[in-house]
Scaffold this active site. Sequence first.
Site, mmCIF file in Angstrom:
data_model
loop_
_atom_site.group_PDB
_atom_site.id
_atom_site.type_symbol
_atom_site.label_atom_id
_atom_site.label_comp_id
_atom_site.label_asym_id
_atom_site.label_seq_id
_atom_site.Cartn_x
_atom_site.Cartn_y
_atom_site.Cartn_z
ATOM 1 N N LYS A 124 -22.446 10.107 24.594
ATOM 2 C CA LYS A 124 -21.072 9.782 23.979
ATOM 3 C C LYS A 124 -20.899 10.282 22.619
ATOM 4 O O LYS A 124 -21.819 10.306 21.723
ATOM 5 C CB LYS A 124 -20.847 8.113 23.824
ATOM 6 C CG LYS A 124 -19.936 7.658 22.779
ATOM 7 C CD LYS A 124 -19.738 6.057 23.068
ATOM 8 C CE LYS A 124 -19.580 5.409 21.746
ATOM 9 N NZ LYS A 124 -19.408 3.699 22.240
ATOM 10 N N ASP B 100 -15.377 8.517 22.165
ATOM 11 C CA ASP B 100 -15.209 7.238 21.259
ATOM 12 C C ASP B 100 -14.258 7.548 20.246
ATOM 13 O O ASP B 100 -14.979 8.225 19.132
ATOM 14 C CB ASP B 100 -16.453 6.510 21.263
ATOM 15 C CG ASP B 100 -16.009 5.227 20.520
ATOM 16 O OD1 ASP B 100 -14.570 4.686 20.545
ATOM 17 O OD2 ASP B 100 -16.732 4.408 20.456
ATOM 18 N N GLU C 74 -12.934 6.177 25.119
ATOM 19 C CA GLU C 74 -12.943 4.778 24.539
ATOM 20 C C GLU C 74 -12.136 4.865 23.408
ATOM 21 O O GLU C 74 -12.085 5.416 22.281
ATOM 22 C CB GLU C 74 -14.310 4.725 24.066
ATOM 23 C CG GLU C 74 -14.711 3.340 23.477
ATOM 24 C CD GLU C 74 -16.355 3.273 23.255
ATOM 25 O OE1 GLU C 74 -17.013 4.144 23.861
ATOM 26 O OE2 GLU C 74 -16.651 2.243 22.694
ATOM 27 N N ASP D 28 -12.647 -0.898 23.819
ATOM 28 C CA ASP D 28 -13.609 -1.373 23.025
ATOM 29 C C ASP D 28 -13.056 -2.563 21.959
ATOM 30 O O ASP D 28 -13.067 -3.497 22.638
ATOM 31 C CB ASP D 28 -14.439 -0.453 22.204
ATOM 32 C CG ASP D 28 -15.598 -1.053 21.347
ATOM 33 O OD1 ASP D 28 -15.753 -2.080 21.097
ATOM 34 O OD2 ASP D 28 -16.469 -0.137 20.639
ATOM 35 N N GLY E 64 -22.715 -0.974 21.916
ATOM 36 C CA GLY E 64 -23.965 -1.303 20.914
ATOM 37 C C GLY E 64 -23.210 -1.390 19.697
ATOM 38 O O GLY E 64 -22.020 -0.726 19.166
HETATM 39 O O1 SMG Z 1 -25.537 0.792 19.083
HETATM 40 O O2 SMG Z 1 -25.785 2.563 20.064
HETATM 41 C C1 SMG Z 1 -25.555 1.939 19.353
HETATM 42 C C2 SMG Z 1 -23.947 2.392 18.575
HETATM 43 C C3 SMG Z 1 -23.073 2.692 19.603
HETATM 44 O O3 SMG Z 1 -21.261 4.059 19.093
HETATM 45 C C4 SMG Z 1 -21.639 3.010 19.107
HETATM 46 N N1 SMG Z 1 -20.966 1.864 18.467
HETATM 47 O O4 SMG Z 1 -17.355 1.862 18.422
HETATM 48 O O5 SMG Z 1 -18.846 1.864 20.086
HETATM 49 C C5 SMG Z 1 -18.626 1.863 18.979
HETATM 50 C C6 SMG Z 1 -19.704 2.004 17.788
HETATM 51 C C7 SMG Z 1 -19.515 0.837 16.931
HETATM 52 C C8 SMG Z 1 -20.540 0.846 15.781
HETATM 53 S S1 SMG Z 1 -20.163 2.104 14.525
HETATM 54 C C9 SMG Z 1 -21.124 1.876 13.013
HETATM 55 MG MG MG Z 2 -16.495 2.118 20.565
#
Ligand code: SMG
Ligand code: MG
Length: 375
Positions: free
Chosen positions: A168, A195, A220, A245, A297
């Site tokens: 991603k 994303d 996303e 999301d 995540g």
């Molecule tokens: O936990 O692998 C992970 C991070 C995945 O990109 C990720 N999270 O918008 O999906 C999202 C972001 C939010 C956290 S960014 C600090």
């Molecule tokens: Mg996201």
Amino acid sequence: MQIDHVTLRTLRIPLVTPFTTSFSTQTARTVLTVEVSARVAGREVTGWGECGALAEPVYSDEYAAGAADVIERFLLPRLAAASADTVLTAETVGELLEPVVGHRMAKAALEAAILDAQLKAAGTSFATYLGVTRDRVPSGVSVGIQDSIRALLDAVAGYLDEGYQRIKLKIQPGWDVEPVRAVREAHPDVALQVDANAAYTLVDAAHLRRLDEFDLLLIEQPLAEDDLRQHAELARAMATPMCLDESVVSAASAADAIQLGAAAVINIKPSRVGGYLEARRIHDVARASGIAVWCGGMLETGLARGANAALAGLPGFTLPGDISASSRFYARDLTTPYVIENGSIAVPTFPGLCEQPEADALAEFSTEVREVSPA
Ligand code: SMG
Ligand code: MG
């Protein structure tokens, strides 16, 4: 269950490499943890939960210090009152906390700690509780915005060498078509998605449509959290499947998004939606509607990474999650680190949601420890 006492800890854990999104650059993860000491059927048991909120309210409107405050002032007193009447179980937490508006990440952390205690007391793993039979789930990785395309290609190649099954890419205006093109040209067959963390507006529709040529699994959250109708309009203008999301905060909002045509895919983050039980309800709504889901995540520590893997074992989770190895973010995790083998993560079999965190890791990373009496 009777709650005896609760310890709120704020940790600051360094990241192995800075993580840049359209809203911030993180060099360390500030994490609020909830440790609940309780009695279940006369047995003393400890449960742990982790709060998804970041240090600042830039991903959503919650932030770690605010979550600690709302837990202490408003959430815990409600649970403590119920626990005196012995009606408290993990399954009643959602309803008991419903009078408090919002604050889903704070609620999720508290519910996780209660559920962990309850399952540990029963000797039941979270996967068994959910009825999950898969023992491994595919692992994807989220790659932050880089300083150059060269750095991005190096980072992606490194993750693919480690075995991640899906990449991603974080995007934002000025870092979208060209980086995606470069990664797609270097890796024609890799499962790839993007994303935007709400960095665009509908005015950018024609520009975002240029991403359609890269055979992405999904895009996303290109638009703002409350732009459901506009996401539906953008979804109609693009061939790339629309994934939400930030916009999906409950089973009700998932149902609305699906009905409006704003989401062909949903990223389920237990923390964002108020906990694992609401996360399962979103899974159920999406599955019944023919909408794919995957587990997102929030840079979880070992207190939540394994529980996310268990959740992702439910049958509607048909796309790889942002459930990478602990080493993706942390040189040292709070528990036994999660590892990827053949591109997948093992679904934990120990009782509860997580292992007991290591005392010296807690000591190393804690910046604040607050004992909260429930009454
Ligand atoms: O936990 O692998 C992970 C991070 C995945 O990109 C990720 N999270 O918008 O999906 C999202 C972001 C939010 C956290 S960014 C600090
Ligand atoms: Mg996201």
